[in-house]
Design a protein around this motif. Structure first.
Motif, PDB file in Angstrom:
ATOM      1  N   LYS A 127      36.941  40.646  50.506  1.00 46.52           N
ATOM      2  CA  LYS A 127      37.704  40.779  49.262  1.00 46.52           C
ATOM      3  C   LYS A 127      36.880  40.235  48.105  1.00 46.52           C
ATOM      4  CE  LYS A 127      41.969  39.706  46.867  1.00 46.52           C
ATOM      5  NZ  LYS A 127      43.254  39.000  46.891  1.00 46.52           N
ATOM      6  N   HIS A 128      36.418  38.983  48.234  1.00 42.32           N
ATOM      7  CA  HIS A 128      35.629  38.360  47.175  1.00 42.32           C
ATOM      8  C   HIS A 128      34.144  38.314  47.504  1.00 42.32           C
ATOM      9  CE1 HIS A 128      39.656  36.308  47.041  1.00 42.32           C
ATOM     10  NE2 HIS A 128      39.594  36.888  45.861  1.00 42.32           N
ATOM     11  N   ASN A 156      34.551  46.895  45.342  1.00 40.63           N
ATOM     12  CA  ASN A 156      35.697  45.992  45.471  1.00 40.63           C
ATOM     13  C   ASN A 156      35.258  44.531  45.397  1.00 40.63           C
ATOM     14  OD1 ASN A 156      37.830  47.782  45.578  1.00 40.63           O
ATOM     15  ND2 ASN A 156      37.787  47.970  47.797  1.00 40.63           N
ATOM     16  N   ASP A 159      34.518  43.764  41.706  1.00 37.10           N
ATOM     17  CA  ASP A 159      35.742  43.597  40.904  1.00 37.10           C
ATOM     18  C   ASP A 159      36.480  42.313  41.254  1.00 37.10           C
ATOM     19  OD1 ASP A 159      35.270  45.979  39.588  1.00 37.10           O
ATOM     20  OD2 ASP A 159      36.686  47.141  40.812  1.00 37.10           O
ATOM     21  N   ASN A 160      36.712  42.103  42.556  1.00 32.91           N
ATOM     22  CA  ASN A 160      37.475  40.926  42.982  1.00 32.91           C
ATOM     23  C   ASN A 160      36.710  39.632  42.732  1.00 32.91           C
ATOM     24  OD1 ASN A 160      39.712  42.416  43.851  1.00 32.91           O
ATOM     25  ND2 ASN A 160      38.762  42.811  45.825  1.00 32.91           N
ATOM     26  N   ASN A 163      36.901  38.922  38.953  1.00 35.19           N
ATOM     27  CA  ASN A 163      38.240  38.443  38.584  1.00 35.19           C
ATOM     28  C   ASN A 163      38.500  37.028  39.088  1.00 35.19           C
ATOM     29  OD1 ASN A 163      38.976  40.738  37.128  1.00 35.19           O
ATOM     30  ND2 ASN A 163      39.634  41.801  38.984  1.00 35.19           N
ATOM     31  N   LEU A 164      38.010  36.716  40.283  1.00 35.85           N
ATOM     32  CA  LEU A 164      38.163  35.359  40.815  1.00 35.85           C
ATOM     33  C   LEU A 164      37.385  34.358  39.959  1.00 35.85           C
ATOM     34  CD1 LEU A 164      39.357  33.715  43.236  1.00 35.85           C
ATOM     35  CD2 LEU A 164      37.097  33.953  44.283  1.00 35.85           C
TER      36      LEU A 164
END
Length: 187
Positions: A127-128, A156, A159-160, A163-164
């Motif tokens: 995810k990150h 992904n 993006d993640n 954002n994190l």
């Protein structure tokens, strides 16, 4: 879809055995056997002769040459290197929470990092970042290959991760790390 050549995977840290330099170089050799010279591997950072985990300059040259990794030395242009990198790798044996994760994420560079210290408390695998076990060249090579061959996964992570990094600036991530360390100390 495989990305085009001239793109590179980057590792940047103090040049020490416990930062995973050897594993990174061996992973580069594994990936190059599969993909050839489509992807370059670069290593940046100061040689730290004061640490018990230091790697001599001669040993580093031999390792990087045999594995096809370009050693850039200690660079002052990390923002440019990170922004241009296809993937950033930090295969440390131990970490608190590496500041360089935030730097790579802010420059939209997907990260492969070991699941040590406070990293798994804030970072979710696939995810990150790609979380890998420490001391595992094959895991690094697989994560690099997965990100190169899977644009959806790579984007992904970009993006993640971005954002994190925006949501948890360095100060907040330090607070999370301190809470994690306190939990470990109480156990």
């Amino acid at each position: 879809k495989i990305v085009d050549c001239d793109e590179y995977v980057l590792m940047s840290s103090r040049i020490l055995n416990d930062k995973g330099v050897k594993e990174y170089c061996l992973a580069a050799e594994i990936v190059r056997k599969t993909l050839g010279d489509k992807i370059k591997f670069k290593l940046s950072g100061p040689i730290d002769t004061h640490s018990p985990s230091f790697i001599s300059e001669a040993a580093l040259k031999k390792l990087t040459f045999s594995c096809g990794v370009e050693y850039l030395g200690n660079r002052q242009d990390m923002p440019e290197l990170l922004a241009s990198a296809l993937i950033f790798v930090l295969p440390s044996y131990t970490e608190g929470f590496p500041r360089v994760y935030w730097e790579a994420a802010i420059f939209s560079t997907p990260v492969i990092v070991t699941e040590v210290g406070g990293i798994p408390d804030l970072i979710t695998h696939k995810k990150h970042a790609m979380l890998i076990p420490k001391k595992d060249s094959n895991a690094i090579a697989k994560a690099v290959t997965d990100l190169i061959s899977n644009n959806h996964l790579r984007y992904n992570l970009i993006d993640n991760g971005y954002n994190l990094a925006k949501r948890y600036p360095l100060e907040k991530s330090v607070q999370i790390l301190v809470k994690s360390l306190k939990k470990l100390h109480r156990s």
